[in-house]
Write a protein that holds these residues in place. Sequence first.
Motif, PDB file in Angstrom:
ATOM      1  N   HIS A  85      37.512  45.061  35.141  1.00  8.75           N
ATOM      2  CA  HIS A  85      38.860  45.096  35.732  1.00  8.75           C
ATOM      3  C   HIS A  85      38.809  44.656  37.190  1.00  8.75           C
ATOM      4  O   HIS A  85      39.661  43.893  37.648  1.00  8.75           O
ATOM      5  CB  HIS A  85      39.442  46.510  35.661  1.00  8.75           C
ATOM      6  CG  HIS A  85      40.066  46.857  34.359  1.00  8.75           C
ATOM      7  ND1 HIS A  85      41.267  46.359  33.946  1.00  8.75           N
ATOM      8  CD2 HIS A  85      39.650  47.674  33.362  1.00  8.75           C
ATOM      9  CE1 HIS A  85      41.584  46.854  32.767  1.00  8.75           C
ATOM     10  NE2 HIS A  85      40.596  47.657  32.385  1.00  8.75           N
ATOM     11  N   PHE A  86      37.822  45.139  37.913  1.00 11.80           N
ATOM     12  CA  PHE A  86      37.682  44.833  39.337  1.00 11.80           C
ATOM     13  C   PHE A  86      37.329  43.362  39.561  1.00 11.80           C
ATOM     14  O   PHE A  86      37.934  42.685  40.389  1.00 11.80           O
ATOM     15  CB  PHE A  86      36.605  45.735  39.944  1.00 11.80           C
ATOM     16  CG  PHE A  86      36.151  45.348  41.313  1.00 11.80           C
ATOM     17  CD1 PHE A  86      36.958  45.549  42.411  1.00 11.80           C
ATOM     18  CD2 PHE A  86      34.904  44.786  41.505  1.00 11.80           C
ATOM     19  CE1 PHE A  86      36.541  45.199  43.674  1.00 11.80           C
ATOM     20  CE2 PHE A  86      34.465  44.430  42.760  1.00 11.80           C
ATOM     21  CZ  PHE A  86      35.291  44.635  43.855  1.00 11.80           C
TER      22      PHE A  86
ATOM     23  N   PHE B  36      40.297  40.901  37.605  1.00  9.30           N
ATOM     24  CA  PHE B  36      41.719  41.089  37.845  1.00  9.30           C
ATOM     25  C   PHE B  36      42.033  41.778  39.162  1.00  9.30           C
ATOM     26  O   PHE B  36      43.141  42.261  39.366  1.00  9.30           O
ATOM     27  CB  PHE B  36      42.337  41.863  36.676  1.00  9.30           C
ATOM     28  CG  PHE B  36      42.156  41.165  35.366  1.00  9.30           C
ATOM     29  CD1 PHE B  36      42.904  40.046  35.058  1.00  9.30           C
ATOM     30  CD2 PHE B  36      41.222  41.607  34.451  1.00  9.30           C
ATOM     31  CE1 PHE B  36      42.737  39.385  33.855  1.00  9.30           C
ATOM     32  CE2 PHE B  36      41.041  40.967  33.245  1.00  9.30           C
ATOM     33  CZ  PHE B  36      41.802  39.846  32.944  1.00  9.30           C
ATOM     34  N   ASP B  37      41.041  41.853  40.063  1.00  9.84           N
ATOM     35  CA  ASP B  37      41.217  42.400  41.411  1.00  9.84           C
ATOM     36  C   ASP B  37      41.816  43.807  41.384  1.00  9.84           C
ATOM     37  O   ASP B  37      42.722  44.133  42.139  1.00  9.84           O
ATOM     38  CB  ASP B  37      42.080  41.456  42.251  1.00  9.84           C
ATOM     39  CG  ASP B  37      41.924  41.716  43.726  1.00  9.84           C
ATOM     40  OD1 ASP B  37      40.821  42.141  44.133  1.00  9.84           O
ATOM     41  OD2 ASP B  37      42.895  41.500  44.484  1.00  9.84           O
ATOM     42  N   SER B  38      41.279  44.631  40.530  1.00  9.36           N
ATOM     43  CA  SER B  38      41.723  45.999  40.390  1.00  9.36           C
ATOM     44  C   SER B  38      40.868  46.904  41.272  1.00  9.36           C
ATOM     45  O   SER B  38      39.882  46.477  41.852  1.00  9.36           O
ATOM     46  CB  SER B  38      41.588  46.405  38.924  1.00  9.36           C
ATOM     47  OG  SER B  38      41.994  47.723  38.735  1.00  9.36           O
ATOM     48  N   LYS B  39      41.235  48.174  41.352  1.00  6.22           N
ATOM     49  CA  LYS B  39      40.433  49.140  42.099  1.00  6.22           C
ATOM     50  C   LYS B  39      39.178  49.457  41.306  1.00  6.22           C
ATOM     51  O   LYS B  39      39.241  49.735  40.115  1.00  6.22           O
ATOM     52  CB  LYS B  39      41.216  50.424  42.338  1.00  6.22           C
ATOM     53  CG  LYS B  39      42.414  50.254  43.218  1.00  6.22           C
ATOM     54  CD  LYS B  39      43.151  51.566  43.329  1.00  6.22           C
ATOM     55  CE  LYS B  39      44.447  51.374  44.073  1.00  6.22           C
ATOM     56  NZ  LYS B  39      45.285  52.568  44.019  1.00  6.22           N
ATOM     57  N   PHE B  40      38.029  49.435  41.958  1.00  5.01           N
ATOM     58  CA  PHE B  40      36.776  49.730  41.266  1.00  5.01           C
ATOM     59  C   PHE B  40      36.481  51.217  41.269  1.00  5.01           C
ATOM     60  O   PHE B  40      36.209  51.806  40.233  1.00  5.01           O
ATOM     61  CB  PHE B  40      35.627  48.951  41.903  1.00  5.01           C
ATOM     62  CG  PHE B  40      34.307  49.171  41.233  1.00  5.01           C
ATOM     63  CD1 PHE B  40      34.137  48.903  39.897  1.00  5.01           C
ATOM     64  CD2 PHE B  40      33.230  49.658  41.949  1.00  5.01           C
ATOM     65  CE1 PHE B  40      32.919  49.110  39.268  1.00  5.01           C
ATOM     66  CE2 PHE B  40      32.009  49.859  41.339  1.00  5.01           C
ATOM     67  CZ  PHE B  40      31.850  49.582  39.995  1.00  5.01           C
ATOM     68  N   LEU B  41      36.527  51.839  42.414  1.00  8.50           N
ATOM     69  CA  LEU B  41      36.187  53.256  42.533  1.00  8.50           C
ATOM     70  C   LEU B  41      37.456  54.110  42.520  1.00  8.50           C
ATOM     71  O   LEU B  41      37.860  54.678  43.526  1.00  8.50           O
ATOM     72  CB  LEU B  41      35.380  53.497  43.804  1.00  8.50           C
ATOM     73  CG  LEU B  41      34.037  52.786  43.858  1.00  8.50           C
ATOM     74  CD1 LEU B  41      33.359  53.017  45.194  1.00  8.50           C
ATOM     75  CD2 LEU B  41      33.145  53.243  42.731  1.00  8.50           C
TER      76      LEU B  41
END
Length: 110
Positions: free
Chosen positions: A62-63, A66-71
């Motif tokens: 996802h990170f 799709f530039d999502s939050k990783f943590l």
Amino acid sequence: MYFSIPELLSDEHSLGVFFLVSVAMGGGAAWLAGIAIASTWRPWWHLALYMLPLSLAVRFIHFALFDSKFLSLHYYLVDFAVCLAFGLLAYRVRRVRQMVTRYGWINERA
């Protein structure tokens, strides 16, 4: 009060991305892990331990893509729940097949 299902499941605000990465890719990998663990006659809780790093890998996809939050604990737990559900379902399906095949004199196929 504003409530959105896509925002609850994934921070990309898209159910398509959630279903592609978390359900299709993560769930597919969890399904294969559930079959593998049941095939080697290990207990179900081993599956829960294997889903921890798998959920982290799904979160990384996802990170990275799709530039999502990783943590993010919230989205990590959502991915973990999806992976665990698919893994436990596959574990149960394979274990029932094993029991009917190996112990046919006790169990009958319904």
